[in-house]
Design a protein around this motif. Structure first.
Motif, short mmCIF file in Angstrom:
data_model
loop_
_atom_site.label_atom_id
_atom_site.label_comp_id
_atom_site.label_asym_id
_atom_site.label_seq_id
_atom_site.Cartn_x
_atom_site.Cartn_y
_atom_site.Cartn_z
N SER A 134 0.80 -1.22 0.00
CA SER A 134 0.00 0.00 0.00
C SER A 134 0.84 1.28 0.00
N PHE A 135 2.15 1.16 0.15
CA PHE A 135 3.01 2.33 0.18
C PHE A 135 3.91 2.44 -1.04
N GLY A 136 3.72 1.62 -2.02
CA GLY A 136 4.45 1.71 -3.27
C GLY A 136 5.93 1.41 -3.12
N LEU A 137 6.73 2.09 -3.91
CA LEU A 137 8.17 1.84 -3.96
C LEU A 137 8.85 2.11 -2.62
N LEU A 138 8.46 3.16 -1.94
CA LEU A 138 9.06 3.49 -0.65
C LEU A 138 8.79 2.39 0.38
N GLY A 139 7.61 1.85 0.37
CA GLY A 139 7.27 0.75 1.28
C GLY A 139 8.09 -0.49 1.00
N TRP A 140 8.27 -0.81 -0.27
CA TRP A 140 9.07 -1.98 -0.64
C TRP A 140 10.54 -1.79 -0.30
N LEU A 141 11.07 -0.59 -0.50
CA LEU A 141 12.46 -0.32 -0.14
C LEU A 141 12.66 -0.44 1.37
N GLY A 142 11.73 0.08 2.14
CA GLY A 142 11.79 -0.07 3.59
C GLY A 142 11.69 -1.52 4.01
N TRP A 143 10.84 -2.27 3.34
CA TRP A 143 10.67 -3.69 3.65
C TRP A 143 11.96 -4.46 3.38
N ILE A 144 12.66 -4.11 2.31
CA ILE A 144 13.88 -4.83 1.95
C ILE A 144 15.06 -4.42 2.83
N PHE A 145 15.29 -3.12 3.00
CA PHE A 145 16.51 -2.65 3.63
C PHE A 145 16.41 -2.40 5.13
N ALA A 146 15.27 -1.98 5.63
CA ALA A 146 15.14 -1.64 7.05
C ALA A 146 13.72 -1.95 7.55
N PRO A 147 13.39 -3.23 7.69
CA PRO A 147 12.01 -3.56 8.07
C PRO A 147 11.63 -3.09 9.47
N HIS A 148 12.55 -3.14 10.42
CA HIS A 148 12.22 -2.67 11.77
C HIS A 148 11.92 -1.18 11.77
N LEU A 149 12.70 -0.42 11.03
CA LEU A 149 12.45 1.02 10.96
C LEU A 149 11.14 1.32 10.24
N THR A 150 10.83 0.54 9.22
CA THR A 150 9.57 0.71 8.51
C THR A 150 8.39 0.46 9.44
N VAL A 151 8.48 -0.56 10.27
CA VAL A 151 7.42 -0.86 11.24
C VAL A 151 7.27 0.30 12.22
N ALA A 152 8.38 0.85 12.70
CA ALA A 152 8.32 1.97 13.64
C ALA A 152 7.71 3.22 13.00
N ILE A 153 8.07 3.47 11.77
CA ILE A 153 7.51 4.63 11.05
C ILE A 153 6.01 4.46 10.85
N LEU A 154 5.60 3.28 10.43
CA LEU A 154 4.17 3.03 10.24
C LEU A 154 3.40 3.10 11.56
N ALA A 155 3.99 2.54 12.62
CA ALA A 155 3.33 2.59 13.93
C ALA A 155 3.16 4.03 14.40
N THR A 156 4.20 4.83 14.23
CA THR A 156 4.13 6.23 14.64
C THR A 156 3.11 6.99 13.81
N THR A 157 3.07 6.72 12.53
CA THR A 157 2.13 7.40 11.64
C THR A 157 0.68 7.11 12.01
N TYR A 158 0.38 5.86 12.28
CA TYR A 158 -1.01 5.47 12.50
C TYR A 158 -1.46 5.54 13.96
N TYR A 159 -0.58 5.25 14.90
CA TYR A 159 -1.03 5.03 16.27
C TYR A 159 -0.45 5.99 17.30
N TRP A 160 0.26 7.04 16.91
CA TRP A 160 0.87 7.94 17.89
C TRP A 160 -0.19 8.62 18.76
N ASN A 161 -1.29 9.02 18.19
CA ASN A 161 -2.32 9.73 18.96
C ASN A 161 -3.02 8.85 20.00
N THR A 162 -3.14 7.57 19.71
CA THR A 162 -3.87 6.69 20.62
C THR A 162 -2.96 5.82 21.48
N ASN A 163 -1.77 5.47 20.99
CA ASN A 163 -0.85 4.60 21.73
C ASN A 163 0.60 5.10 21.64
#
Length: 88
Positions: free
Chosen positions: A31-60
């Protein structure tokens, strides 16, 4: 949106231990296109942290801070493991 309304404890454990497989199965990479795939390949833990912060910072925010600790420690551990394998 609250994290616990969408995901459970098993998802949380899997995303921390196996981020590539979990993101691929959950469908969050495509769902994030090329940037999502690059994050998945090179830095999956950082990608998870970025997505978590983007979606859940206000609630968690505590969960997001933990995600960043896991991301930074997981990425550091992977880099050390790779450098040890290359030097051996």
């Amino acid at each position: 949106m609250d994290f616990w309304q969408v995901h459970g404890l098993i998802f949380l454990i899997c995303i921390a231990l196996f981020p590539r497989i979990t993101m691929l199965v959950a469908g969050t990479v495509g769902s994030f296109g090329l940037l999502g795939w690059l994050g998945w390949i090179f830095a999956p833990h950082l990608t998870v942290a970025i997505l978590a912060t983007t979606y859940y910072w206000n609630t968690n925010p505590v969960l997001c801070v933990i995600a960043w600790f896991v991301a930074l420690s997981g990425t550091t551990y992977e880099a050390k493991t790779v450098s040890r394998k290359r030097s051996a």
